[in-house]
Motif scaffolding. Sequence first.
Motif, short mmCIF file in Angstrom:
data_model
loop_
_atom_site.label_atom_id
_atom_site.label_comp_id
_atom_site.label_asym_id
_atom_site.label_seq_id
_atom_site.Cartn_x
_atom_site.Cartn_y
_atom_site.Cartn_z
N VAL A 1 0.26 14.15 9.78
CA VAL A 1 0.29 12.72 9.43
C VAL A 1 -0.90 12.34 8.55
CG1 VAL A 1 0.33 10.35 10.32
CG2 VAL A 1 1.57 12.15 11.55
N PHE A 2 -2.08 12.82 8.91
CA PHE A 2 -3.28 12.26 8.26
C PHE A 2 -3.87 13.08 7.11
CE2 PHE A 2 -3.14 9.88 12.20
CZ PHE A 2 -3.48 8.61 11.76
N TYR B 1 -1.93 13.15 3.51
CA TYR B 1 -1.80 11.77 3.01
C TYR B 1 -3.17 11.24 2.59
CZ TYR B 1 -0.22 6.84 2.98
OH TYR B 1 0.10 5.55 2.63
N THR B 2 -4.16 11.47 3.45
CA THR B 2 -5.51 10.96 3.16
C THR B 2 -6.11 11.66 1.93
OG1 THR B 2 -5.82 10.38 5.47
CG2 THR B 2 -7.83 10.65 4.16
N GLN C 1 -4.49 10.04 -1.00
CA GLN C 1 -4.90 8.64 -1.21
C GLN C 1 -6.36 8.52 -1.63
OE1 GLN C 1 -3.25 5.91 -1.30
NE2 GLN C 1 -4.65 4.24 -0.85
N TRP C 2 -7.22 9.36 -1.05
CA TRP C 2 -8.67 9.17 -1.24
C TRP C 2 -9.36 10.34 -1.92
CZ3 TRP C 2 -10.22 4.33 -0.30
CH2 TRP C 2 -9.45 3.56 0.59
N THR D 1 -10.81 3.25 8.23
CA THR D 1 -9.60 3.36 7.40
C THR D 1 -8.48 4.05 8.17
OG1 THR D 1 -10.91 3.32 5.41
CG2 THR D 1 -8.71 4.25 5.21
N ARG E 1 -6.88 2.15 11.05
CA ARG E 1 -5.84 1.15 10.79
C ARG E 1 -4.48 1.64 11.29
NH1 ARG E 1 -6.56 -2.47 6.26
NH2 ARG E 1 -4.44 -2.02 5.56
N VAL E 2 -4.33 2.97 11.40
CA VAL E 2 -3.02 3.53 11.78
C VAL E 2 -3.23 4.49 12.97
CG1 VAL E 2 -0.99 4.70 10.84
CG2 VAL E 2 -2.48 3.43 9.31
N TYR F 1 5.01 -1.22 12.48
CA TYR F 1 3.74 -0.81 11.85
C TYR F 1 2.59 -1.70 12.31
CZ TYR F 1 1.26 1.84 8.24
OH TYR F 1 0.43 2.71 7.59
N ASN G 1 6.54 7.35 4.41
CA ASN G 1 5.29 8.02 4.01
C ASN G 1 5.56 9.51 3.83
OD1 ASN G 1 4.05 5.58 4.33
ND2 ASN G 1 2.72 6.17 6.03
N THR H 1 3.81 12.57 4.19
CA THR H 1 2.53 12.96 4.78
C THR H 1 2.23 14.45 4.63
OG1 THR H 1 3.66 13.19 6.89
CG2 THR H 1 2.55 11.09 6.48
N ARG I 1 3.64 7.33 -0.61
CA ARG I 1 4.73 6.64 0.10
C ARG I 1 5.72 6.06 -0.90
NH1 ARG I 1 0.90 1.73 2.50
NH2 ARG I 1 0.30 0.88 0.47
N TYR J 1 -8.62 -0.19 -4.16
CA TYR J 1 -9.27 0.09 -2.88
C TYR J 1 -10.75 0.40 -3.11
CZ TYR J 1 -4.55 0.99 -1.01
OH TYR J 1 -3.22 0.90 -0.61
N TYR K 1 -12.22 -3.68 2.57
CA TYR K 1 -10.81 -3.32 2.75
C TYR K 1 -10.14 -4.44 3.55
CZ TYR K 1 -7.12 0.27 3.39
OH TYR K 1 -5.96 1.01 3.36
#
Length: 388
Positions: free
Chosen positions: A155-156, A159-160, A163-164, A175, A178-179, A189, A286, A288, A295, A331, A366
């Motif tokens: 999941v993380f 994706y992270t 994104q980053w 960050t 948040r999820v 969600y 998403n 992931t 997404r 962001y 954020y």
Amino acid sequence: MTQSYDCLVIGAGFAGAVAARELAERGGKRVLVLERRNHIAGNAYDLPDEAGVVIHQYGPHIFHTRDRRVYDYLSRFTRWRDYQHRVVANVHGVEMPVPFNLTSLELAFGKEKAQRLEEKLIAQYGAEEKVTILDLRKNEDPEISALADYVYENVFLHYTMKQWDQSPEEIDPNTTARVPVFLSRDDRYFQDPWQGMPLDGYTALFRNLLDHPNITVELGVDARTRLTLHEGGVELDGVPFPGIVIYTGAVDELFGCRYGRLPYRTLEFRFETHPVEWYQSHGTVNYTVSEPWTRITEFKYLTGQELPDRTTIAKEISHAYTGAEGETPYYAIINPANNALYAQYRTLCSNLGQFYLLGRLAEYKYYNMDAIVARALSLCDDLLQRKE
Ligand code: FAD
Ligand code: UDP
């Protein structure tokens, strides 16, 4: 004549529009709003695309809050469509709820093992509790630790990274928090008591917000072409401006990035219209573990627009923001070094007189929409109590 204004607001997103309304309505001030884009509503802007499908040009926006004041305030300017956002992660072709929850657990591990893990998790953390992935990874029970590794990996992590361009350990822990992993079968969600979409869209909400006889909006104006900053105050069109100035843009840009650019991530949105009623199973899917995009959002789920033969989606691909023409900083990359750089710019604003930084860009935070509305209301509470 610009000098007939009491207040100047730069930017017509949530920060600027709410502040302008408050100063105009509650404070009786004459407010000039300057907006660089050729439309109001900031990043919440929505419009019909060429196929007539309502899209969010700067990424999907779902309103949610636990702040009664914010909900009541915005409800003056819009009616709401009840919408509870649900997201699934596509994990090697299997779709499981995100935040990862008890249903995801069963999809990942099968009924029997999931049952055992569920009991352990609930015994340790409590039913309906939320646990961040970074905390779950600290758990020393081998079975829970293996589960945490699974969620981290599937999941993380990827994706992270997309994104980053950094791992979950490297980014600000707030960050990924948040999820969190959610020990529940609630697959929404967000769990905020008020959530939904403006019935006629965000742009209509902003039109109502800004529709006040004391507010003038000028579009397509970069405020930097009209403002001069100097020790003790600002000039508007070459004349000292004695009133309140609220700035909601990126603060480094105000000073020609003299200490270097504040780092941001930007997004590329790939919009596609497909000749089908529905493209995917949920409002957002998403990706992931695979694909270059993080997404895909299908707007009709959010807006409730009924179109039997077409639908528009947006794929989001994240990049480093370079400041090139046409790029948008979406962001802030929050870490101690960047916060220190931000503080240097903020200090430069502190001797500009009644000059206030407000908003996700200007505060380098954020923030969700509701947090910005709350901050705008509270800044205006302060400003309007103060006798000038
Ligand atoms: P903005 O909306 O960025 O407005 C700032 C405005 O200032 C812009 O219109 C800009 O053009 C203008 N401006 C800047 N510089 C100048 C200048 N020099 N002169 C004139 N004008 C200028 N929040 C949620 O609550 N729910 C969501 O689902 C959600 N989804 C999001 C998805 C994405 C991809 C992103 C990036 C954000 C999302 N957000 C969401 C957050 C939300 O977008 C922000 O909280 C909100 O838009 C912040 O409002 P703002 O007024 O501070 O900034
Ligand atoms: N995240 C993740 N996988 C997901 C969803 C979120 O790794 O499936 C992480 C990722 O680092 C992301 C952060 O959690 O940037 C916050 O996610 P959120 O959906 O709140 O981001 P936003 O909607 O603001 O882009």
